[in-house]
Design a protein around this motif. Structure first.
Motif, PDB file in Angstrom:
ATOM      1  N   ASP A 288       0.838  -1.189   0.000  1.00 40.89           N
ATOM      2  CA  ASP A 288       0.000   0.000   0.000  1.00 40.89           C
ATOM      3  C   ASP A 288       0.880   1.248   0.000  1.00 40.89           C
ATOM      4  OD1 ASP A 288      -2.282  -1.587   0.118  1.00 40.89           O
ATOM      5  OD2 ASP A 288      -2.410  -1.485   2.303  1.00 40.89           O
TER       6      ASP A 288
ATOM      7  N   ARG B  65       0.941  -7.965   6.889  1.00 39.21           N
ATOM      8  CA  ARG B  65      -0.433  -7.726   6.449  1.00 39.21           C
ATOM      9  C   ARG B  65      -0.824  -8.726   5.377  1.00 39.21           C
ATOM     10  NH1 ARG B  65      -2.041  -5.780   2.080  1.00 39.21           N
ATOM     11  NH2 ARG B  65      -0.169  -4.582   1.610  1.00 39.21           N
ATOM     12  N   GLU B  66       0.074  -8.952   4.417  1.00 37.79           N
ATOM     13  CA  GLU B  66      -0.220  -9.891   3.342  1.00 37.79           C
ATOM     14  C   GLU B  66      -0.410 -11.308   3.870  1.00 37.79           C
ATOM     15  OE1 GLU B  66      -1.040  -9.811   0.165  1.00 37.79           O
ATOM     16  OE2 GLU B  66      -0.982  -7.632   0.114  1.00 37.79           O
TER      17      GLU B  66
ATOM     18  N   GLU C 272      -3.882 -11.452   5.236  1.00 36.15           N
ATOM     19  CA  GLU C 272      -4.891 -11.445   4.175  1.00 36.15           C
ATOM     20  C   GLU C 272      -4.912 -12.754   3.390  1.00 36.15           C
ATOM     21  OE1 GLU C 272      -4.283  -8.043   1.648  1.00 36.15           O
ATOM     22  OE2 GLU C 272      -4.692  -6.632   3.278  1.00 36.15           O
ATOM     23  N   GLU C 273      -3.755 -13.292   3.063  1.00 39.50           N
ATOM     24  CA  GLU C 273      -3.699 -14.434   2.160  1.00 39.50           C
ATOM     25  C   GLU C 273      -3.824 -15.781   2.853  1.00 39.50           C
ATOM     26  OE1 GLU C 273      -0.515 -14.284  -0.653  1.00 39.50           O
ATOM     27  OE2 GLU C 273      -1.456 -12.606  -1.700  1.00 39.50           O
TER      28      GLU C 273
ATOM     29  N   GLY D   1      -4.600 -15.957   6.418  1.00 35.36           N
ATOM     30  CA  GLY D   1      -5.436 -15.842   7.598  1.00 35.36           C
ATOM     31  C   GLY D   1      -4.725 -15.696   8.920  1.00 35.36           C
TER      32      GLY D   1
ATOM     33  N   ASP E  21      -1.084 -13.714  10.947  1.00 34.42           N
ATOM     34  CA  ASP E  21       0.198 -13.007  10.927  1.00 34.42           C
ATOM     35  C   ASP E  21       1.079 -13.532  12.062  1.00 34.42           C
ATOM     36  OD1 ASP E  21      -1.009 -11.936  13.156  1.00 34.42           O
ATOM     37  OD2 ASP E  21      -0.774  -9.842  12.549  1.00 34.42           O
TER      38      ASP E  21
ATOM     39  N   ASP F 295     -10.093 -14.038   4.268  1.00 36.93           N
ATOM     40  CA  ASP F 295     -10.316 -12.804   3.519  1.00 36.93           C
ATOM     41  C   ASP F 295     -11.424 -13.039   2.487  1.00 36.93           C
ATOM     42  OD1 ASP F 295      -8.915 -10.014   2.997  1.00 36.93           O
ATOM     43  OD2 ASP F 295      -9.379 -10.850   1.021  1.00 36.93           O
TER      44      ASP F 295
ATOM     45  N   HIS G 101     -11.609 -12.052  -0.461  1.00 39.66           N
ATOM     46  CA  HIS G 101     -11.039 -12.317  -1.786  1.00 39.66           C
ATOM     47  C   HIS G 101     -10.003 -13.432  -1.668  1.00 39.66           C
ATOM     48  CE1 HIS G 101     -12.488  -8.112  -1.989  1.00 39.66           C
ATOM     49  NE2 HIS G 101     -13.000  -8.574  -3.115  1.00 39.66           N
ATOM     50  N   GLN G 102     -10.468 -14.638  -1.426  1.00 38.73           N
ATOM     51  CA  GLN G 102      -9.597 -15.787  -1.217  1.00 38.73           C
ATOM     52  C   GLN G 102      -8.727 -16.039  -2.442  1.00 38.73           C
ATOM     53  OE1 GLN G 102     -11.670 -19.239   0.246  1.00 38.73           O
ATOM     54  NE2 GLN G 102      -9.954 -20.587  -0.180  1.00 38.73           N
ATOM     55  N   GLU G 103      -7.402 -16.048  -2.219  1.00 41.66           N
ATOM     56  CA  GLU G 103      -6.463 -16.242  -3.321  1.00 41.66           C
ATOM     57  C   GLU G 103      -6.018 -17.686  -3.493  1.00 41.66           C
ATOM     58  OE1 GLU G 103      -3.518 -13.453  -4.214  1.00 41.66           O
ATOM     59  OE2 GLU G 103      -4.494 -11.841  -3.094  1.00 41.66           O
TER      60      GLU G 103
END
Length: 176
Positions: free
Chosen positions: A48, A59-60, A63-64, A66, A68, A121, A123-125
């Motif tokens: 960002d 952070r990634e 997000e990716e 679930g 940290d 997230d 937007h599941q990758e």
């Protein structure tokens, strides 16, 4: 293509206590124009505006995958770059980037496998994950990312060993 900039990005080589790394399989991404569905890769993602690479990698991960629950062990000393294959330029990322400029980190996973939630997230990758030997990474990567994964294997090999005193390594955990 050469007129387009590289997208700022971070990547995580997440080691467990056995010295294996987390790889995840790309889920189909309808409408995003990306290839690589079904390919295995390391967690990575865009930075960002104004975000530091160290903050971005944690952070990634959240997000990716679930979680940290990780500590940074090392940072690769230079930015690594890759160009998208020509047929993807103008399709991926809205046509704004020619590829990615990546800062890679080695991290130690401090959680339990149950902490990894690919569906955390909206937007599941990824649709699957597993622990793999570090040396497997280049063979798992899509062709245009393979040179980066080869570099990461050399750069972070020192972390691909079991951590003493952790469950599963035959040693007893320290008593308190």
């Amino acid at each position: 293509m050469s007129d387009l900039p590289y997208r700022p990005n971070v990547g995580a080589v997440l080691f467990n206590h056995e010295g294996r790394v987390l790889v995840a399989r790309r889920a189909p991404q309808p409408g995003r124009g990306e290839t690589g569905s079904g390919a295995w890769q390391l967690p990575q993602g865009g930075m960002d505006e104004g975000e530091s690479p160290r903050a971005a990698v944690l952070r990634e991960l959240a997000e990716e995958i679930g979680t940290d629950r990780a500590e940074i062990l090392a940072e690769h000393e230079e930015w690594l770059h890759y160009d998208l294959p020509e047929h993807l330029v103008g399709v991926v990322w809205g046509g704004k980037w020619r590829g990615q400029r990546q800062r890679w980190f080695a991290l130690r996973f401090t959680g339990q496998d149950s902490d990894i939630r690919l569906d955390a997230d909206a937007h599941q990758e990824f649709d699957a994950w597993r622990w793999a030997a570090l040396e497997e990474l280049p063979d798992l990567a899509v062709a245009f990312k393979r040179p980066i994964y080869e570099t990461l294997v050399r750069s972070f090999a020192r972390f691909a060993v079991p951590v003493a005193g952790q469950p599963g390594d035959g040693a007893s955990p320290p008593s308190s």
